[in-house]
Write a protein that holds these residues in place. Structure first.
Motif: not given
Length: 337
Positions: A23-24, A59-61, A64-66, A305-306
């Motif tokens: 999803t992300f 920001k780097p992908l 963003q994921f973390f 995403q939610g």
């Protein structure tokens, strides 16, 4: 049974992790720039960059994921850029509307499809068997949004029997006190018969739309499973023993035919979760489906995403309930678990 439930929950964890990752990545791959959308058509490049930095999109992908997963671990789905409200709050407020519509549609389809499938299997070649085939073919062939539009055109626009497809209640009716979030139940608890009548009338057409869509696979599987069971040796033995046709069908045949029907129910519910998005848009239903569509149009990542994560959790829970029902119907499942 507890060990079976524990195993199913352990298997669900990798699935949920995969849903979060996919999803992300998919939301980041969507066309359009959220920063440019919210900056407006007259914004210059510097203003767009400032909004992108404020949203953390510079920001780097991987970073963003973390950050996203760290927020998820705390139960924070983020804030909607469109409404400015927390996504978790929006989903919690809208989920009862979607759940009431989906569950009622599934209940209506089950009450029609299972008896129809049983009667068609016990009377092959009869008019009710042909009716079952025609009904299931129509249910599979018609897109759910087309069915909804036809029902609105016939029963609201042409005949005037149905209220305007504009939400859960008539505009002149007050919302009942919130207890469960289900307007039918809350209005009964409050003994607000006007709200109950209004909520029931508003539910008729969208519920019928989902029921027509979902009864086809349930009726077809019930008919096919019953035909297979009725031709088996133990059913012939039960009939030869002098048992009544009702006892043979209900006690022996139907219970053994239930497992594939329950499997179809779980699949149908997952289909309804997707179809519910279209139905909510047709009937202006304030559920999480319409919320996700509006967020998707505006490239608002957090609500999308939610929504997907909420659907994944609901699907896991439904499959867990189906596994428990397997154990109740067939003791061999408990032994294997």
């Amino acid at each position: 049974m507890l060990s079976l439930i524990g195993k199913r929950l352990m298997f669900a964890i990798p699935s949920l992790i995969g849903v979060v990752i996919v999803t992300f990545l998919l939301t980041r791959a969507l066309p359009g720039d959220p920063a440019a959308y919210f900056a407006g058509p007259s914004a210059d490049k510097q203003a767009i960059e400032e909004i992108r930095k404020k949203l953390g999109l510079d920001k780097p992908l991987i970073e963003q994921f973390f950050r996203y997963t760290a927020d998820l671990a705390k139960g924070d789905f983020g804030n909607s850029l469109t409404t400015g409200q927390p996504v978790a709050t929006e989903i919690r407020n809208r989920l009862p509307a979607s759940a009431e519509l989906t569950l009622l549609g599934l209940m209506v389809s089950v009450m029609i499809a299972i008896p129809l499938g049983i009667l068609a299997a016990t009377r092959p070649g009869s008019w009710i068997d042909h009716l079952c085939r025609v009904t299931t073919t129509a249910g599979v062939s018609l897109p759910v949004f087309f069915t909804g539009l036809v029902l609105v055109y016939v029963f609201y626009f042409r005949l005037g029997w149905s209220p305007a497809p504009l939400g859960r209640l008539d505009v002149f009716v007050s919302t009942p006190p919130n207890v469960t979030g289900f307007y039918l139940i809350d209005s009964l608890i409050a003994r607000d018969w006007e709200a109950f009548r209004s909520a029931f009338n508003q539910l008729i057409l969208p519920t019928a739309t989902l029921a027509i869509f979902s009864l086809a696979p349930i009726a077809r599987m019930t008919r096919a499973s019953m035909l297979a069971i009725l031709s088996s040796d133990f059913v012939r033995t039960a009939r030869a023993s002098g048992l009544s046709p009702r006892a043979v069908i209900v006690t022996y045949a139907f219970r053994n035919a239930m497992l594939p029907v329950i499997t179809t129910l779980s699949m149908t519910f997952s289909f309804l979760l997707g179809a519910n998005v279209l139905v909510e848009k047709v009937f202006a239903w304030p559920g999480i489906g319409s919320y996700a569509v509006e967020a998707l149009i505006s490239s608002d990542f957090a609500p999308v995403q939610g929504f997907v994560l909420t659907m994944a959790v609901m699907y896991v829970l439904i499959n867990l309930i189906i596994d428990i029902l397997y154990g109740v119907i067939d003791p061999r499942v408990r032994l294997e678990g």
